[in-house]
Write an enzyme that holds these catalytic residues in place. Structure first.
Site, PDB file in Angstrom:
ATOM      1  N   PRO A   2     -12.096  16.327  11.345  1.00  0.00           N
ATOM      2  CA  PRO A   2     -13.043  16.481  12.444  1.00  0.00           C
ATOM      3  C   PRO A   2     -13.655  15.155  12.869  1.00  0.00           C
ATOM      4  CG  PRO A   2     -13.918  17.405  10.401  1.00  0.00           C
ATOM      5  CD  PRO A   2     -12.567  16.929  10.105  1.00  0.00           C
ATOM      6  N   GLU A   3     -13.382  14.743  14.079  1.00  0.00           N
ATOM      7  CA  GLU A   3     -13.970  13.518  14.622  1.00  0.00           C
ATOM      8  C   GLU A   3     -14.910  13.910  15.763  1.00  0.00           C
ATOM      9  OE1 GLU A   3     -12.713   9.909  14.460  1.00  0.00           O
ATOM     10  OE2 GLU A   3     -10.841  10.127  13.368  1.00  0.00           O
ATOM     11  N   HIS A 105     -12.681  29.251   0.125  1.00  0.00           N
ATOM     12  CA  HIS A 105     -13.475  28.084   0.550  1.00  0.00           C
ATOM     13  C   HIS A 105     -14.521  28.449   1.597  1.00  0.00           C
ATOM     14  CE1 HIS A 105     -10.784  25.736  -1.837  1.00  0.00           C
ATOM     15  NE2 HIS A 105      -9.753  26.048  -1.099  1.00  0.00           N
ATOM     16  N   ARG A 124     -12.387  20.702   0.777  1.00  0.00           N
ATOM     17  CA  ARG A 124     -12.724  19.609  -0.158  1.00  0.00           C
ATOM     18  C   ARG A 124     -14.213  19.429  -0.387  1.00  0.00           C
ATOM     19  NH1 ARG A 124      -8.029  15.221   1.084  1.00  0.00           N
ATOM     20  NH2 ARG A 124      -6.365  16.714   0.917  1.00  0.00           N
ATOM     21  N   ARG A 167     -19.918 -12.067  14.809  1.00  0.00           N
ATOM     22  CA  ARG A 167     -19.329 -11.661  13.539  1.00  0.00           C
ATOM     23  C   ARG A 167     -17.938 -12.210  13.336  1.00  0.00           C
ATOM     24  NH1 ARG A 167     -21.892  -6.636  11.563  1.00  0.00           N
ATOM     25  NH2 ARG A 167     -23.768  -6.484  12.794  1.00  0.00           N
TER      26      ARG A 167
END
Length: 286
Positions: A2-3, A105, A124, A167
């Site tokens: 999931p993004e 789950h 998970r 950076r």
DNA sequence: TTCTTTGTTCCGGA
DNA sequence: GTCCGGAACAAAGA
């Protein structure tokens, strides 16, 4: 995984079913998510009425009337679905379920007055949710450090350039840093760099503004397309329980190590940056 | 048994 | 002190 687009689609889908609905009760099968659920998590939710849902980065927030809210992160394998047992209605709210749901789950089940059960499944258990008081809205530790949303106007080439020149890190590391821009994960960073023909191993301060403009444009385009695609694919999931979805993610470069580039004759290479799998074409990503 | 997966935090070297 | 990368951590499946 999931993004950001998945969470955005989740928010839109759940909004239709949850807003103005009241929670009847909560069943917790397994409190051991990434952070253990507080003992009173279920009792706090009970009788709360849902006002609206919002998204920040990859976090989903469910706001209750009165101002308290829960903060949710899906981790790697977390997803939601809705079940209306009475009419056997099943709604996959989370965009990407390909496999059959394994009920073992199903960690949290929220019973709503409108007849739907909202079920959180997470193989998970890297996902989490937490209940917060209204007063924490502006000081929430998970939200306070986040950089601008990638789809906001604040995330533009001038902004990125000003940070990049200060950076000395790889461009991929820059984009993965949630303080720079929040909500881009490994998959979309790989894809955006590929579309922009930028090698992920380039130092961010060596990339000219022209390239950054292209990069920003592609990041926004990919996210928007994905949200749109997710929105339309959701419809296919409004099915009777057990019906599988057919949605397949079409990645141009992610997970394509040693395969032929879709753009040229090159072969996709795989390296690790910040411990994350990184895919790129040596020929077209200079 | 070991490796992979993500996002975040911590730690140590330069 | 600052900047950066690597390790560790959460859990399950291959």
């Amino acid at each position: 995984m999931p993004e950001l687009p998945e969470v955005e689609v989740l928010k839109k889908t759940l909004t239709k079913f949850l807003v103005n609905s009241t929670i009847k009760k909560v069943r917790i099968n397994n409190a051991s998510l990434r952070y253990k659920l507080a003992n009173n998590f279920g009792s706090k939710l009970r009788y709360k009425k849902i006002k609206n849902l919002t998204r920040r980065s990859k976090y989903l927030l469910i706001h209750f009337f009165g101002g308290d809210y829960i903060l949710i992160h899906l981790g790697m394998t977390g997803f939601f679905y809705l079940l209306k047992p009475k009419d056997k209605k099943f709604i996959n709210a989370s965009f990407y379920i390909n496999k059959k749901i394994n009920k073992k789950h199903n960690h949290i089940i929220v019973y709503l007055k409108n007849g739907y059960n909202l079920i959180y499944n997470d193989i998970r258990r890297f996902g989490f949710m937490k209940y917060y008081k209204k007063s924490t809205r502006k000081s929430n530790n998970f939200l306070i450090k986040l950089g601008p949303e990638p789809l906001s106007k604040k995330f533009n080439a001038s902004y990125l350039e000003s940070l990049a020149k200060k950076r000395n890190i790889l461009i991929k590391s820059l984009l993965m840093n949630q303080k720079i821009v929040s909500g881009l994960g490994n998959i979309y960073v790989n894809e955006a760099l590929y579309y922009s023909k930028i090698n992920p191993l380039l130092l961010c301060n060596k990339i000219d503004k022209k390239k950054l403009i292209v990069l920003i444009k592609n990041i926004k385009k990919i996210l928007k397309t994905s949200i749109k695609f997710g929105g339309s694919s959701i419809k296919n999931y409004i099915n009777i329980a057990g019906n599988k979805g057919s949605f397949q993610q079409k990645f141009k470069v992610y997970n394509r190590a040693n395969l032929k580039c879709k753009n040229c004759e090159g072969i996709i290479k795989k390296v690790k940056i910040l411990q994350r799998a990184t895919f790129y074409c040596n020929t077209c990503q200079k």
